[in-house]
Design an enzyme around this catalytic site. Structure first.
Site, short mmCIF file in Angstrom:
data_model
loop_
_atom_site.label_atom_id
_atom_site.label_comp_id
_atom_site.label_asym_id
_atom_site.label_seq_id
_atom_site.Cartn_x
_atom_site.Cartn_y
_atom_site.Cartn_z
N CYS A 193 0.72 -1.03 -0.05
CA CYS A 193 0.01 -0.08 -0.12
C CYS A 193 0.87 1.29 0.00
O CYS A 193 0.41 2.38 -0.30
CB CYS A 193 -0.96 0.02 1.41
SG CYS A 193 -2.32 -1.59 1.12
N HIS A 217 -3.43 7.62 2.42
CA HIS A 217 -3.85 6.24 1.93
C HIS A 217 -5.19 6.02 2.47
O HIS A 217 -5.30 6.01 3.59
CB HIS A 217 -2.62 5.05 2.38
CG HIS A 217 -3.18 3.73 2.10
ND1 HIS A 217 -3.86 3.46 0.91
CD2 HIS A 217 -3.13 2.60 2.78
CE1 HIS A 217 -3.81 2.05 1.04
NE2 HIS A 217 -3.73 1.53 2.11
N ASN A 244 -10.16 0.03 0.19
CA ASN A 244 -8.51 0.30 0.08
C ASN A 244 -7.99 -0.39 -1.28
O ASN A 244 -8.02 -1.67 -1.56
CB ASN A 244 -7.90 -0.57 1.47
CG ASN A 244 -6.41 -0.71 1.35
OD1 ASN A 244 -5.72 -0.06 0.49
ND2 ASN A 244 -5.96 -1.00 2.47
N1 COA Z 1 -17.92 -8.65 9.61
C1 COA Z 1 -18.44 -8.77 10.86
N2 COA Z 1 -17.63 -9.23 11.91
C2 COA Z 1 -16.35 -9.16 11.56
C3 COA Z 1 -15.71 -9.07 10.14
C4 COA Z 1 -16.78 -8.60 9.28
N3 COA Z 1 -16.15 -8.20 7.96
N4 COA Z 1 -14.58 -8.92 10.32
C5 COA Z 1 -13.93 -9.47 11.62
N5 COA Z 1 -15.41 -9.53 12.32
C6 COA Z 1 -15.33 -9.94 13.69
C7 COA Z 1 -14.37 -10.80 14.14
O1 COA Z 1 -14.40 -12.15 14.06
C8 COA Z 1 -14.25 -10.48 15.59
O2 COA Z 1 -15.23 -11.44 16.07
P1 COA Z 1 -15.23 -11.92 17.60
O3 COA Z 1 -15.10 -10.95 18.59
O4 COA Z 1 -16.29 -12.85 17.79
O5 COA Z 1 -13.99 -13.03 17.59
C9 COA Z 1 -14.73 -9.11 15.66
O6 COA Z 1 -15.40 -8.66 14.57
C10 COA Z 1 -13.94 -7.98 16.12
O7 COA Z 1 -12.64 -8.37 15.33
P2 COA Z 1 -11.35 -7.45 15.33
O8 COA Z 1 -10.53 -8.13 14.32
O9 COA Z 1 -10.78 -7.51 16.54
O10 COA Z 1 -12.10 -5.87 14.87
P3 COA Z 1 -11.36 -4.66 14.72
O11 COA Z 1 -12.13 -3.63 15.63
O12 COA Z 1 -9.90 -4.79 15.06
O13 COA Z 1 -11.67 -4.24 13.31
C11 COA Z 1 -10.55 -4.14 11.27
C12 COA Z 1 -11.02 -5.14 12.12
C13 COA Z 1 -9.67 -5.22 10.17
C14 COA Z 1 -11.47 -3.43 10.43
C15 COA Z 1 -9.22 -3.26 12.03
O14 COA Z 1 -8.45 -4.02 12.43
C16 COA Z 1 -8.60 -2.66 10.96
O15 COA Z 1 -9.05 -1.79 10.31
N6 COA Z 1 -7.18 -2.84 10.69
C17 COA Z 1 -6.25 -2.02 9.87
C18 COA Z 1 -6.41 -2.91 8.68
C19 COA Z 1 -5.85 -2.53 7.39
O16 COA Z 1 -6.12 -1.14 7.28
N7 COA Z 1 -5.24 -3.02 6.66
C20 COA Z 1 -4.43 -2.51 5.36
C21 COA Z 1 -3.25 -1.40 5.89
S1 COA Z 1 -2.60 -1.13 4.38
#
Ligand code: COA
Length: 322
Positions: A114, A249, A279
Site C-alpha cells: 500500500c 492512503h 482500500n
Molecule cells: N463482519 C463482521 N464481523 C467481523 C468482520 C466482518 N467483516 N471481520 C471481523 N469480524 C469480527 C471478528 O471475527 C471478531 O469477532 P469475535 O469478537 O467474535 O472474535 C470481531 O469482529 C472483532 O474483530 P477485530 O479484528 O478485533 O475487529 P477490529 O475492530 O480490529 O476491526 C479491522 C477489524 C480489520 C477493520 C481493523 O483491525 C482494521 O481496520 N485494521 C487495519 C487494517 C488495514 O487497514 N489494513 C491495510 C493496511 S494498508
C-alpha cells in the site's frame, strides 16, 4: 535553481462493477453496518473481464497525460506501483509504455504494497532531480480482488480495485514554487508477518491469499504515519498549519481520523475516498488526488501532504506544492 518534479497531470480509472457491502453480506457473515462502523467503507469497485492492472494503469495514464497536455512521445519513463501485476514479467510499466506507444522510454514496477505510490513517487523524483528523465508517469494500479480469500470476512470486505496516475515533469524555473518538496520512505521487515500474501507463483502448497493481523496493523499505522509526516514537515521548515490538504492512503476511516486527530488537522482538510473505493492499495492516493483536483478542492498553490503504510511493513510520506 535545482531541478524539481512538478505534479503536472492527474488521472484515474475505476472498474465498472460496483460491489456494495450488502452484496458481500449475501455471501459472508457480515453486514453493511459492521463494515461501515469499523472501516468507513460503503462499496468497492471490482474488475470484470477485460479490466486488468495494465488496462487500468494505461487508462489512468492517458487521462493524466491529457490533463497535463503532454503528448505521449514526451514521456521518458513509466513507474507502476503494484503488488498485483497481471504477470511477473514483463513489468506492468513496460506493458503500459507499449499501450501509450512510447518508444524511447524505460519502465519498471515497484512492489511496496500500500506504500507503493509513495515509493514510486520518490523514485521518479530522484530520476528527475538527477537529470535522467524530464517526464515520468507514476501510477498505482491494483487488482486486490485476485489475492483476496472471498470466504474470509476479516479481509474480503476491506479492499477494492482501481488505478491512479500522476505525471511528474522537471521544472528549473526559480519563480515557480510548485513541485515535490520532500519524500521519506521506511521499511521494517521484522513486521512482515502482520500483512502479507501467502505464497507466490509455483507454490501450490500456499493459498496465494492476503493475510492480515488487522489490530496489529492498525496499531502500527497511526504512529508510523504520524512520525513520517512529522519528518516531512520538519525537514522542510513547514508546519501542519501550512498544509492545505492531507491526501492519505485510504485503508480505513478510523486510521485516517486517528492520524488527523493526532496532527490536529480538521477532517475538512482531509481527502477521503475510502467510503466509495475501499482500500485500493498503491492506487488509493493517486485516485484520491485525481478526484480532489478535478472537483476543484485541490487548487494550484496548495500544499499537499501524502502518507501510506502497507505490507512489509513499508511506510512513508510525500510533501508537494501543487
Ligand atoms: N463482519 C463482521 N464481523 C467481523 C468482520 C466482518 N467483516 N471481520 C471481523 N469480524 C469480527 C471478528 O471475527 C471478531 O469477532 P469475535 O469478537 O467474535 O472474535 C470481531 O469482529 C472483532 O474483530 P477485530 O479484528 O478485533 O475487529 P477490529 O475492530 O480490529 O476491526 C479491522 C477489524 C480489520 C477493520 C481493523 O483491525 C482494521 O481496520 N485494521 C487495519 C487494517 C488495514 O487497514 N489494513 C491495510 C493496511 S494498508
Amino acid at each position: 535553481m535545482a531541478t524539481r518534479s512538478v505534479l503536472a497531470g492527474f488521472g484515474s480509472y475505476l472498474p465498472r462493477r460496483v460491489v456494495s457491502n450488502d452484496e458481500l453480506a449475501q455471501k459472508l457473515d457480515t453486514s453493511d453496518q459492521w463494515i461501515r462502523e469499523r472501516t468507513g467503507i460503503g462499496q468497492r469497485h471490482i474488475v470484470s473481464e477485460g479490466e486488468t492492472a495494465v488496462s487500468m494503469a494505461a487508462e489512468a495514464a492517458r487521462a493524466a497525460l491529457k490533463f497535463a497536455k503532454i503528448p505521449a512521445e514526451d514521456v521518458d519513463a513509466v513507474l507502476v506501483a503494484t503488488s498485483t501485476p497481471d504477470q511477473i514479467f514483463p513489468a506492468t510499466a513496460v506493458r503500459v509504455l507499449n499501450e501509450l506507444n512510447v518508444k524511447n522510454g524505460f519502465g519498471f514496477d515497484i512492489a511496496a504494497a500500500c506504500s507503493g505510490f509513495i515509493y514510486a513517487l520518490s523514485t521518479a523524483d530522484a530520476f528527475i532531480r538527477a537529470g535522467q528523465a524530464k517526464c515520468i508517469i507514476v501510477i498505482g494500479s491494483e487488482v486486490y480482488s485476485r489475492i483476496l480469500d472471498w470466504s474470509d470476512r476479516g479481509t474480503a470486505v476491506l479492499f477494492g480495485d482501481g488505478a491512479g496516475a500522476v505525471v511528474l515533469k522537471a521544472c528549473d524555473d526559480s519563480n515557480d514554487q510548485r513541485g515535490l518538496i520532500a519524500t521519506h520512505l521506511h521499511a521494517d521487515g521484522a513486521t512482515g508477518d502482520l500483512l502479507y500474501v501467502d505464497g507466490a507463483l509455483g507454490q501450490p502448497e500456499h493459498s496465494g491469499f492476503l493475510k492480515m493481523s488487522g489490530r496489529d496493523v492498525f496499531r502500527h499505522a497511526v504512529s508510523k504515519l504520524s512520525s513520517s509526516m512529522d519528518e516531512a514537515l520538519e525537514d522542510s521548515g513547514l508546519t501542519y498549519a501550512d498544509v492545505t490538504w492531507l491526501v492519505p492512503h485510504q485503508a480505513n476511516i478510523r486510521i485516517i481520523e486517528g492520524v488527523a486527530r493526532k496532527l490536529a488537522l480538521p477532517m475538512e482538510r482531509v481527502v477521503v475516498t475510502v467510503d466509495r473505493h475501499a482500500n485500493t492499495s498503491a492506487a488509493s492516493i493517486p485516485l484520491a488526488l485525481d478526484e480532489a483536483v478535478r472537483d476543484g478542492r485541490i487548487k494550484s498553490g496548495d500544499l499537499i501532504l501524502m502518507e501510506a503504510l502497507g505490507g512489509g511493513l513499508t511506510w512513508g510520506s510525500a510533501l508537494a506544492r501543487l
